[in-house]
Design a protein around this motif. Structure first.
Motif, short mmCIF file in Angstrom:
data_model
loop_
_atom_site.label_atom_id
_atom_site.label_comp_id
_atom_site.label_asym_id
_atom_site.label_seq_id
_atom_site.Cartn_x
_atom_site.Cartn_y
_atom_site.Cartn_z
N LEU A 1 3.12 57.10 22.33
CA LEU A 1 3.59 58.36 22.91
C LEU A 1 4.71 59.00 22.09
N PRO A 2 5.76 58.25 21.73
CA PRO A 2 6.82 58.88 20.92
C PRO A 2 6.32 59.42 19.58
N GLU A 3 5.47 58.66 18.88
CA GLU A 3 4.99 59.11 17.58
C GLU A 3 4.07 60.32 17.71
N CYS A 4 3.18 60.29 18.70
CA CYS A 4 2.27 61.43 18.88
C CYS A 4 3.06 62.71 19.19
N VAL A 5 4.09 62.59 20.01
CA VAL A 5 4.93 63.74 20.33
C VAL A 5 5.66 64.24 19.09
N ASP A 6 6.19 63.32 18.29
CA ASP A 6 6.90 63.71 17.07
C ASP A 6 5.98 64.44 16.10
#
Length: 320
Positions: free
Chosen positions: A130-135
């Motif tokens: 989730l954090p990487e996809c958002v970034d």
């Protein structure tokens, strides 16, 4: 030195014959009976020596042919393996494990505009995906659709069955599953829900939904715009990769969407305007779960909720 010993053992019969021929020949020349040695004995020794040399040379040639044959066989097997791998990948469905599994996941996160997850606690998704996809989506200013189907943390019996199932599936006495508890599983699930709410408020173009499931599975499904990844727990297990554009990919996309609709969907829009700080406090956590209709255990104190807040946003990669 070792190769010389192996050579001597392999050719011991020929070496013995040659040695005898040489020794006898020398004794025939310098020994006390050298004058008695006749042409017949000398011819016999010479023949024996010649035969020994011929045998050694013949065996050396055979050994070289065997080595050439083994190398050719190894090269053929390598080409067949590469061909099989190429056939598998050209079909759009193949298997990966270990480091290659991590590379496939990383590539899928980098350019996707969607992520559909169906699994258990969603620990890795919360900590990494989730954090990487958002970034990545924020850098490209693109919309991101995120769908999570996880176990229902309000069902203690379900969480207990999940723990027991994985403990019975372990093959080693020191497997980490033996230390799992029902309450820790619930906390992981609460943390995944809270993380989804937190990231929803941090990126305007994130469309996220969470469904709570009452069914257990040993498999985990993760679908991006690039591929579908089906695995069990972690990179040590073989993962099945189904590339987009494949009929199986489209079928699984539909299946995951239908499965999510049959779960208990949380009203994520209810908490869009609820302020969540960088490290949500216990009161903020209570407000979020109250609006979502997810009952927290009555025994949870402020310290418990702060621990869930820390799990939600400060989790490390569980596979590193």
């Amino acid at each position: 030195m070792k190769r010389r010993i192996v050579w001597l053992v392999t050719n011991s019969d020929v070496a013995l014959a040659l040695s005898v021929a040489i020794v006898v020949a020398v004794l025939g020349v310098v020994g006390p009976d050298s004058e008695k040695a006749g042409p017949a004995e000398s011819a016999t020794l010479a023949t024996l020596a010649v035969l020994a040399v011929i045998l050694l040379r013949d065996r050396a040639r055979n050994d070289q042919r065997d080595q050439d044959w083994r190398e050719a066989l190894a090269e053929t097997q390598l080409r067949l393996d590469r061909l099989a791998d190429g056939i598998d990948r050209s079909s759009g469905v193949y298997f990966v494990i270990g480091l290659e599994f991590g590379k496939v996941l990383a590539a899928a996160r980098q350019s996707t505009d969607r992520w559909l997850f169906k699994g258990a606690t969603g620990t890795y998704v919360r900590a990494v995906t989730l954090p990487e996809c958002v970034d990545h989506a924020r850098l490209s200013r693109r919309a991101l659709v995120f769908r999570l189907e996880i176990l229902d943390p309000t069902d203690p019996e379900l969480c207990e069955r999940y723990v027991r199932m994985h403990q019975r599936l372990t093959t080693r006495a020191d497997s980490p599953e033996h230390s799992w508890t029902m309450d820790e599983t619930r906390r992981e699930l609460f943390a995944t829900i809270l993380a989804a709410c937190w990231y929803q408020q941090r990126y305007e173009m994130l469309d996220i939904d969470i469904g709570l499931s009452s069914k257990l599975s040993i498999h985990r499904y993760e679908l991006s715009s690039r591929c579908l990844i089906i695995t069990q727990r972690g990179p040590s297990f073989p993962a099945t990769i189904v590339e987009s554009g494949n009929l199986s990919y489209d079928l699984w996309n539909t299946e995951l969407a239908v499965s999510l609709r049959q779960s208990k969907l949380l009203p994520m829009k209810q908490i869009q305007d609820v302020p969540l700080s960088a490290s949500p406090s216990a009161d903020e956590v209570r407000s979020v779960f109250s609006l979502l209709g997810v009952a927290l255990p009555d025994t949870y104190t402020d310290a418990d909720l702060e621990e869930i807040s820390e799990l939600a946003l400060a989790s490390a990669n569980p596979y590193e």
